[in-house]
Design an enzyme around this catalytic site. Structure first.
Site, PDB file in Angstrom:
ATOM      1  N   SER A  57      42.659  41.244  27.599  1.00  0.00           N
ATOM      2  CA  SER A  57      42.904  40.810  28.983  1.00  0.00           C
ATOM      3  C   SER A  57      43.715  39.507  29.016  1.00  0.00           C
ATOM      4  O   SER A  57      43.678  38.704  28.074  1.00  0.00           O
ATOM      5  CB  SER A  57      41.579  40.601  29.716  1.00  0.00           C
TER       6      SER A  57
HETATM    7  N1  SAM Z   1      37.933  42.042  27.551  1.00  0.00           N
HETATM    8  C1  SAM Z   1      38.651  42.734  26.519  1.00  0.00           C
HETATM    9  C2  SAM Z   1      39.395  41.796  25.627  1.00  0.00           C
HETATM   10  O1  SAM Z   1      39.456  40.600  25.956  1.00  0.00           O
HETATM   11  O2  SAM Z   1      39.946  42.249  24.619  1.00  0.00           O
HETATM   12  C3  SAM Z   1      39.655  43.682  27.112  1.00  0.00           C
HETATM   13  C4  SAM Z   1      39.079  44.884  27.611  1.00  0.00           C
HETATM   14  S1  SAM Z   1      40.268  46.119  28.000  1.00  0.00           S
HETATM   15  C5  SAM Z   1      41.101  45.456  29.374  1.00  0.00           C
HETATM   16  C6  SAM Z   1      39.155  47.312  28.694  1.00  0.00           C
HETATM   17  C7  SAM Z   1      38.321  48.010  27.655  1.00  0.00           C
HETATM   18  O3  SAM Z   1      37.362  48.835  28.332  1.00  0.00           O
HETATM   19  C8  SAM Z   1      39.125  48.949  26.779  1.00  0.00           C
HETATM   20  O4  SAM Z   1      38.943  48.604  25.435  1.00  0.00           O
HETATM   21  C9  SAM Z   1      38.569  50.326  27.101  1.00  0.00           C
HETATM   22  O5  SAM Z   1      38.562  51.213  26.002  1.00  0.00           O
HETATM   23  C10 SAM Z   1      37.166  49.974  27.552  1.00  0.00           C
HETATM   24  N2  SAM Z   1      36.488  50.987  28.374  1.00  0.00           N
HETATM   25  C11 SAM Z   1      36.974  51.779  29.354  1.00  0.00           C
HETATM   26  N3  SAM Z   1      36.013  52.565  29.854  1.00  0.00           N
HETATM   27  C12 SAM Z   1      34.866  52.251  29.174  1.00  0.00           C
HETATM   28  C13 SAM Z   1      33.525  52.718  29.237  1.00  0.00           C
HETATM   29  N4  SAM Z   1      33.104  53.653  30.089  1.00  0.00           N
HETATM   30  N5  SAM Z   1      32.626  52.176  28.386  1.00  0.00           N
HETATM   31  C14 SAM Z   1      32.992  51.216  27.489  1.00  0.00           C
HETATM   32  N6  SAM Z   1      34.251  50.751  27.393  1.00  0.00           N
HETATM   33  C15 SAM Z   1      35.170  51.256  28.224  1.00  0.00           C
END
Ligand code: SAM
Length: 210
Positions: A57
Site C-alpha cells: 500500500s
Molecule cells: N497492507 C499490505 C502491505 O502493506 O503490503 C498491502 C495489502 S494489498 C493492498 C491487499 C492484500 O489483500 C493482497 O495481498 C490480497 O491478496 C489480500 N486479500 C484480498 N482478499 C483477501 C481475503 N479475503 N483474505 C485475505 N487477504 C486478502
C-alpha cells in the site's frame, strides 16, 4: 540515498499530507520499507507491485489507516486482513500485544511470515485463508484493519470486533471505495467515512468473487 534519509523525507511528505500522530512516524522509522519491496522507489509515497497482482500500500494510506485505528493502548489485539508484503503488519506490531494477519495468497503470506520472523517479530500470527471470515478462534479483536476493498463491510468482521473497538475498512465498488471507520459501542456500530481510496479487491466468501 541512505534508507534512513529517504525514510525521513517520506515522513516529511506524510506530515505535509496531514498525518500528525508522532507514534506513527516513530513506527515508520522502525520499519524500513525497502526490506518489504525490492524497488528503487521504496521510499516514494506510492503503492508498488509485490507479485500475484497485488501491491504494497501507499505509505500515506498505511499511515492514515494506522492513525485512524487510534492505537492508544499497548495491550491491543489486532486483526489484519490482507497481509500483502507485511509492511502494515510490522507497523501494527509496534503498537500491539499481538497482530493476527490473514492473506489469501499463500506465496505472499509465507514470504511475509519469513520476512517478519527474520526481522525478529514474535507478536505476529500468520494465516493463509479467506480473511472475510475473520478469525473467530481469536475474537473479539480490539482493532480490525482491512487492506483490500470490500463491496460492503462483512458482518462476520463486525461481529468479531470487541465493544469499544475500532475497525477501518475500505468499502465501495471495484474502482473506488470509502475508507470507513467503525466504532463498536454497547448499542451497535457507529461509522464515518474518512476519505475516498483505491484498493485491490477483497476476494472471498463475504467479499468479491474471484
Ligand atoms: N497492507 C499490505 C502491505 O502493506 O503490503 C498491502 C495489502 S494489498 C493492498 C491487499 C492484500 O489483500 C493482497 O495481498 C490480497 O491478496 C489480500 N486479500 C484480498 N482478499 C483477501 C481475503 N479475503 N483474505 C485475505 N487477504 C486478502
Amino acid at each position: 540515498m541512505q534508507p534512513h534519509i529517504a525514510s525521513e523525507r517520506l515522513i516529511t511528505t506524510l506530515r505535509n499530507k496531514g498525518i500528525t500522530d508522532e507514534r506513527v512516524f516513530e513506527a515508520f522509522r522502525k520499519v524500513p520499507r525497502h526490506l518489504f519491496v525490492n524497488s528503487p522507489m521504496a521510499y516514494e509515497d506510492t503503492a508498488l507491485p509485490i507479485g500475484q497482482g497485488q501491491t504494497i500500500s501507499q505509505p500515506y494510506i498505511v499511515a492514515l489507516m494506522t492513525e485512524l485505528l487510534n492505537l492508544n493502548e499497548k495491550d491491543l489485539k489486532i486483526l489484519e486482513i490482507g497481509t500483502g508484503s507485511g509492511f502494515q503488519t510490522a507497523i501494527l506490531a509496534q503498537f500491539s500485544r499481538r497482530v493476527y494477519t490473514i492473506e489469501r495468497h499463500r506465496e505472499l503470506g509465507e514470504q511475509s511470515r519469513l520476512r517478519l520472523r527474520g526481522m525478529g517479530y514474535e507478536n505476529v500470527i500468520f494465516k493463509v485463508g479467506d480473511g472475510t471470515c475473520g478469525w473467530p478462534q481469536w475474537s473479539p479483536f480490539d482493532r480490525i484493519i482491512v487492506t483490500a476493498g470490500a463491496p460492503v463491510t462483512p458482518d462476520t468482521l463486525a461481529e468479531q470486533l470487541a465493544v469499544g473497538g475500532t475497525m477501518v475498512i475500505p468499502a465501495g465498488d471495484r474502482t473506488v471505495q470509502d475508507l470507513t471507520v467503525y466504532k463498536k459501542t454497547e448499542t451497535g456500530l457507529e461509522s464515518r467515512t474518512a476519505c475516498k481510496v483505491v484498493f485491490v479487491p477483497l476476494i472471498g466468501q463475504h467479499g468479491w468473487n474471484d
